[in-house]
Design a protein around this motif. Structure first.
Motif, PDB file in Angstrom:
ATOM      1  N   CYS A  75       0.829  -1.211   0.000  1.00 45.30           N
ATOM      2  CA  CYS A  75       0.000   0.000   0.000  1.00 45.30           C
ATOM      3  C   CYS A  75       0.862   1.260   0.000  1.00 45.30           C
ATOM      4  O   CYS A  75       0.467   2.291  -0.563  1.00 45.30           O
ATOM      5  N   GLY A  76       2.055   1.179   0.605  1.00 41.19           N
ATOM      6  CA  GLY A  76       2.982   2.303   0.530  1.00 41.19           C
ATOM      7  C   GLY A  76       3.404   2.579  -0.898  1.00 41.19           C
ATOM      8  O   GLY A  76       3.550   3.749  -1.308  1.00 41.19           O
ATOM      9  N   GLU A  77       3.588   1.510  -1.677  1.00 39.81           N
ATOM     10  CA  GLU A  77       3.920   1.677  -3.093  1.00 39.81           C
ATOM     11  C   GLU A  77       2.751   2.323  -3.855  1.00 39.81           C
ATOM     12  O   GLU A  77       2.953   3.200  -4.700  1.00 39.81           O
ATOM     13  N   LEU A  78       1.517   1.891  -3.555  1.00 38.07           N
ATOM     14  CA  LEU A  78       0.350   2.508  -4.195  1.00 38.07           C
ATOM     15  C   LEU A  78       0.244   3.984  -3.812  1.00 38.07           C
ATOM     16  O   LEU A  78      -0.071   4.834  -4.651  1.00 38.07           O
ATOM     17  N   HIS A  79       0.507   4.270  -2.550  1.00 31.71           N
ATOM     18  CA  HIS A  79       0.451   5.660  -2.065  1.00 31.71           C
ATOM     19  C   HIS A  79       1.477   6.520  -2.808  1.00 31.71           C
ATOM     20  O   HIS A  79       1.196   7.672  -3.175  1.00 31.71           O
ATOM     21  N   ALA A  80       2.657   5.955  -3.042  1.00 22.28           N
ATOM     22  CA  ALA A  80       3.701   6.696  -3.754  1.00 22.28           C
ATOM     23  C   ALA A  80       3.290   7.007  -5.187  1.00 22.28           C
ATOM     24  O   ALA A  80       3.727   8.014  -5.763  1.00 22.28           O
ATOM     25  N   HIS A  81       2.418   6.160  -5.753  1.00 24.35           N
ATOM     26  CA  HIS A  81       1.910   6.398  -7.116  1.00 24.35           C
ATOM     27  C   HIS A  81       0.675   7.306  -7.113  1.00 24.35           C
ATOM     28  O   HIS A  81       0.104   7.567  -8.177  1.00 24.35           O
TER      29      HIS A  81
END
Length: 376
Positions: free
Chosen positions: A99-105
């Protein structure tokens, strides 16, 4: 406005279908993406010279592909196939990391809180971190076993209260998913009383938005179509169940959900003997057109005849209906063949458009349209 929640695998075929959704369809679809575990190399497969990706790199790649496919449209995301305490190499929980990766996108993602995993302290902590990351947007996921646990309301209420308190959530604002999984061998008459009782249980506790999801698709195509190079219709029990519940559940907005064109129990493992097939969604059913083993000539060329069968059938919705329908038409004209991943994409593309049209039309004609016009 939310009309439909398909539970899709976070795989290339599904990503292509999402990427090519028409805007009129995308406005009514809020998918739940289930992240799959990284494929493992079997002993029979040729050894790759490449070093396997780390779990972090794999999850980062999946997040990047998902961001490219879904952009800023809202979605639910879960890691149902991972253990509740699984971690990436750095020691971070897999769900927090992904989810951190999704947040970064910059993605508009909603967390999925799995009741089956809630007892695990590390899972609860990960959910808390994700909710802090996305502004508290969530979905509560219940399975068949959880519905059985409702027979002990005191115990179940304690669990619900713990989820709501620890996550800072309010029942009225929290959509619930009743995930029935594979319902192929479960008669609608048996499902109805259990699901109806669960809806009443949730309504009495202040929940007003419930997604009912299941799948009638078999794990193998030969369970639906017995003979090679033939076609058959397969009833979609999940749609019939939803249509029955929509008008009989006052006080709860019942949203349709399913597993797209795949069975929740089907394997992602590739086989050279995989049959050519098209899974074409029509009212209350799938039209399934089966070919033969891809080892046998004309191998991928068999898809031309299967696509031609669909295009010439009265069920074909025309190439302008969805990107998938356009690709089926092109295949029937011998312009493309498509591999197994591409046919997941084509079939899913048509399916998403067909479900949005079917649910909207049914709600319109039965007076249940208000149930579809409420955002989650």
């Amino acid at each position: 406005m939310l009309t439909y929640v398909p539970i899709l695998r976070a795989k290339d075929g599904e990503f292509d279908a999402l990427r090519h959704m028409h805007d009129r369809v995308a406005r009514s679809v809020m998918p739940l993406l289930d992240v799959q575990k990284q494929p493992t190399q079997t002993s029979k497969a040729p050894k790759s010279s490449k070093t396997p990706k780390s779990l972090q790199d794999y999850l980062s790649d999946v997040a990047s592909k998902l961001a490219d496919a879904q952009n800023d449209r809202p979605l639910f995301v879960d890691m149902f196939n991972f253990g509740p305490a699984d971690k990436v190499e750095s020691g971070e929980h897999v769900y927090t990391y992904f989810c951190g990766e999704l947040h970064a996108h910059g993605m508009n993602f909603h967390a999925v809180v799995g009741v089956d995993r809630w007892s695990n302290i590390e899972y609860r902590a990960a959910i808390g971190h994700v909710l802090a990351m996305n502004g508290g947007k969530a979905l509560l996921r219940l399975e068949t076993e959880d519905l059985e646990d409702m027979s002990d309301p005191t115990m179940f209420d304690d669990m619900l209260g713990d989820v709501l308190d620890q996550c800072g959530l309010i029942a009225r604002n929290l959509p619930v998913l009743i995930d029935l999984g594979d319902i192929r061998n479960r008669p609608i008459a048996d499902l109805l009383p259990d699901v109806s009782a669960a809806l009443e249980f949730l309504r009495a506790r202040g929940f007003i938005q419930v997604v009912i999801a299941g799948s009638s698709m078999p794990t193998s195509i030969n369970e639906a179509v017995k003979k090679h190079n033939s076609a058959a219709f397969l009833q979609r029990g999940e749609m019939i169940l939803w249509k029955t519940l929509l008008a009989s559940t006052p006080g709860v907005r019942v949203v349709f959900g399913d597993y797209g064109v795949r069975s929740p129990r089907s394997s992602d493992a590739m086989s050279p003997d995989t049959n050519g097939k098209i899974r074409y969604t029509v009212g209350n059913e799938f039209l399934i057109v089966r070919g033969h083993s891809m080892r046998i000539g004309p191998k991928g060329g068999q898809m031309w005849g299967l696509a031609d069968y669909v295009v010439k059938s009265p069920q074909y919705a025309k190439e302008g209906f969805s990107w998938g329908d356009e690709m089926i038409k092109r295949c029937s004209e011998h312009k493309i063949k498509g591999n197994s991943t591409q046919w997941i994409a084509f079939d899913t593309s048509h399916h998403l458009a067909a479900i949005v049209a079917e649910t909207y039309e049914y709600a319109r004609t039965t007076g249940g349209i208000s149930a579809l016009n409420q955002p989650v």
